[in-house]
Design a protein around this motif. Structure first.
Motif, short mmCIF file in Angstrom:
data_model
loop_
_atom_site.label_atom_id
_atom_site.label_comp_id
_atom_site.label_asym_id
_atom_site.label_seq_id
_atom_site.Cartn_x
_atom_site.Cartn_y
_atom_site.Cartn_z
N ALA A 188 5.79 -11.41 3.38
CA ALA A 188 4.38 -11.02 3.47
C ALA A 188 3.75 -11.14 2.09
O ALA A 188 4.46 -11.39 1.10
CB ALA A 188 4.27 -9.58 3.97
N CYS A 189 2.45 -10.95 2.03
CA CYS A 189 1.73 -10.94 0.75
C CYS A 189 0.86 -9.69 0.67
O CYS A 189 0.45 -9.15 1.70
CB CYS A 189 0.79 -12.14 0.63
SG CYS A 189 1.61 -13.73 0.81
N GLY A 190 0.57 -9.28 -0.55
CA GLY A 190 -0.41 -8.23 -0.81
C GLY A 190 -0.08 -6.93 -0.10
O GLY A 190 1.07 -6.47 -0.07
N ILE A 213 5.03 -10.27 8.15
CA ILE A 213 3.95 -9.31 8.40
C ILE A 213 2.64 -9.90 7.90
O ILE A 213 2.51 -10.27 6.73
CB ILE A 213 4.22 -7.96 7.69
CG1 ILE A 213 5.61 -7.41 8.06
CG2 ILE A 213 3.13 -6.95 8.05
CD1 ILE A 213 5.93 -6.04 7.46
N SER A 214 1.68 -10.01 8.81
CA SER A 214 0.38 -10.56 8.43
C SER A 214 -0.71 -10.01 9.32
O SER A 214 -0.62 -10.12 10.55
CB SER A 214 0.41 -12.10 8.54
OG SER A 214 -0.85 -12.65 8.25
N GLN A 215 -1.72 -9.43 8.72
CA GLN A 215 -2.85 -8.94 9.50
C GLN A 215 -3.52 -10.11 10.20
O GLN A 215 -3.72 -10.09 11.41
CB GLN A 215 -3.85 -8.22 8.56
CG GLN A 215 -5.01 -7.50 9.23
CD GLN A 215 -6.08 -8.41 9.80
OE1 GLN A 215 -6.44 -8.28 10.97
NE2 GLN A 215 -6.56 -9.36 9.03
N GLU A 242 -2.85 -15.86 9.56
CA GLU A 242 -3.25 -17.18 9.07
C GLU A 242 -2.93 -17.39 7.59
O GLU A 242 -3.29 -18.43 7.03
CB GLU A 242 -4.77 -17.40 9.27
CG GLU A 242 -5.25 -17.33 10.72
CD GLU A 242 -4.70 -18.44 11.62
OE1 GLU A 242 -4.12 -19.42 11.09
OE2 GLU A 242 -4.84 -18.31 12.85
N THR A 243 -2.31 -16.43 6.96
CA THR A 243 -2.01 -16.55 5.53
C THR A 243 -1.07 -17.73 5.29
O THR A 243 0.06 -17.74 5.78
CB THR A 243 -1.39 -15.23 5.02
OG1 THR A 243 -2.36 -14.20 5.21
CG2 THR A 243 -1.01 -15.31 3.55
N MET A 244 -1.57 -18.72 4.57
CA MET A 244 -0.80 -19.96 4.42
C MET A 244 0.54 -19.74 3.73
O MET A 244 1.55 -20.31 4.14
CB MET A 244 -1.65 -20.99 3.63
CG MET A 244 -1.04 -22.36 3.56
SD MET A 244 -0.70 -23.10 5.19
CE MET A 244 -2.36 -23.53 5.72
C1 F6R Z 1 -5.49 -6.33 0.20
C2 F6R Z 1 -5.43 -7.40 1.17
C3 F6R Z 1 -4.52 -8.57 0.92
C4 F6R Z 1 -3.80 -8.99 2.20
C5 F6R Z 1 -2.97 -10.26 1.98
C6 F6R Z 1 -2.17 -10.63 3.21
O1 F6R Z 1 -6.34 -5.32 0.60
O2 F6R Z 1 -6.09 -7.36 2.18
O3 F6R Z 1 -3.60 -8.28 -0.10
O4 F6R Z 1 -2.99 -7.92 2.62
O5 F6R Z 1 -3.82 -11.30 1.61
O6 F6R Z 1 -3.01 -10.90 4.30
P1 F6R Z 1 -2.44 -10.97 5.76
O7 F6R Z 1 -1.90 -9.64 6.11
O8 F6R Z 1 -3.60 -11.37 6.61
O9 F6R Z 1 -1.35 -12.01 5.75
#
Ligand code: F6R
Length: 369
Positions: A56-58, A103-105, A108-110
């Protein structure tokens, strides 16, 4: 659409009791048994898993770091948490018994998508924890556990984070159930405690005036530090990230135990430091250790803002400000302790006149590597 709130972010912070409740809904039977047939993955595959790697990121990566503590404790499976963009470039050890949890909200996070593809090429199975129905990562994954936080509009992630922790905990409990690591009564008790979390988040939201006032009074801060230990460590990093991205203030989260290995040199008169204090009811000595960290930084002039569990009077002597969160089992505390930090960042950025829904230089989903 903002439901009477000044920003989507504020609305989404206030949506959190519902985000957690919806993510739990329908996933446990009345007997307390978890039913995750929706995963549509062969349970024998999950039984054979000998390592989990969360990608995951962030903020989503911080959710993974929280989940590591719970999954390792419940399932006795080693869990690594790795930033998606680092994973693929280090020749990671992955095989058919490795479960990748992406894990990604947004889905689409590349960076995460590319890491997922790489892991699948190496023969690993991928389970996605995602908030966006039908997005790319869950479509390509072997299994999906959706978070039901509802659409998250504000760029900074809030309710998706709590829903990700909740979903990852459900996954951990499901693995423990399949593999026999926990008794059914233990799983039932943890699910019951999770079920009480939404009302506890609501209590924090209902009592937000003091932290908002503190945030407004700190709008000139040039740097804010966050300390946490155990599950409080990723919470500290999340608190710092919110402040960086919304209020453009230098902020860093540290493991409290790391303080004496370097960061304590940063402490000077007036330096604001948030400290996320573990429950005094925990069976380890972490509470006392973190309280002594507060003493150490206070003695060097830090302005200490403490997040502690209701009834923890030991922190009062050393804290400039104390914000209490309701009692909850140690592993569930991040679902509560994060909330005051989100409110703080949102209010401080608003006080500085910034648009909290659209922080500069950021996009809601990062679809480039
Ligand atoms: C911080 C934030 C980013 C995302 C990150 C991953 O508030 O929103 O750090 O958490 O870019 O994004 P997802 O979860 O969509 O893969």
């Amino acid at each position: 659409e903002k439901g009477g709130f000044a920003s989507f972010m504020e609305k989404e912070i206030n949506d959190q009791p519902e985000a957690v409740a919806q993510t739990l809904l329908g996933r446990a039977g009345l007997d307390g048994k978890l039913e995750l047939d929706e995963l549509r993955i062969d349970p024998s595959l999950l039984k054979a898993v000998d390592k989990i790697i969360v990608l995951a990121c962030g903020t989503s990566a911080y959710a993974g770091q929280v989940a590591k503590y719970a999954i390792e404790h419940w399932c006795r499976i080693p869990v690594e948490v790795e930033l998606s963009h680092e994973f693929r470039y280090r020749d990671p050890i992955v095989d058919a018994n490795t479960l990748i949890v992406a894990i990604s909200q947004s889905g689409e996070t590349m960076d995460t998508l590319m890491a997922v593809r790489y892991a699948q090429e190496q023969g690993a199975k991928v389970l996605a924890i995602c908030n966006t129905n039908g997005s790319t990562i869950p479509r390509e994954a072997d299994a999906v556990l959706y978070t039901h936080a509802g659409p998250e509009i504000a760029v900074a992630s809030t309710k998706a984070f709590l829903a990700q922790i909740t979903a990852a905990y459900l996954l951990g409990l499901y693995l423990a159930q399949l593999r026999g690591n926990l008794f059914s009564g233990q799983i039932r008790d943890i699910l019951a405690d999770l079920g009480k979390v939404p009302a506890k988040i609501q209590a924090i939201l209902d009592d937000a005036d003091r932290i908002k006032k503190l945030a407004r009074s700190m709008s000139d801060a040039r740097s804010v530090l966050f300390l946490g230990r155990h599950v409080g460590f990723p919470v500290a990093m999340e608190g710092a990230l919110k402040l960086k991205e919304l209020a453009y203030i230098h902020a860093e989260g540290f493991a409290a135990g790391e303080l004496k290995h370097g960061p304590i040199a940063l402490i000077e008169e007036g330096q604001p430091v948030f400290v996320i204090v573990p429950s005094p009811r925990g069976r380890n000595s972490l509470h006392a250790k973190v309280v002594s960290n507060i003493q150490e930084i206070r003695a060097r002039g830090a302005k200490t803002v403490v997040i502690a569990e209701e009834g923890d009077t030991a922190v009062q002597a050393y804290a400039e400000h104390v914000f209490y969160i309701p009692e909850t089992p140690v592993l569930l505390a991040p679902l509560l302790a994060t909330v005051p930090l989100q409110i703080f960042a949102c209010e401080l950025a608003t006080a500085k006149g910034y648009d909290v829904d659209q922080p500069r230089n950021l996009a809601k989903s990062v679809t480039v590597e």
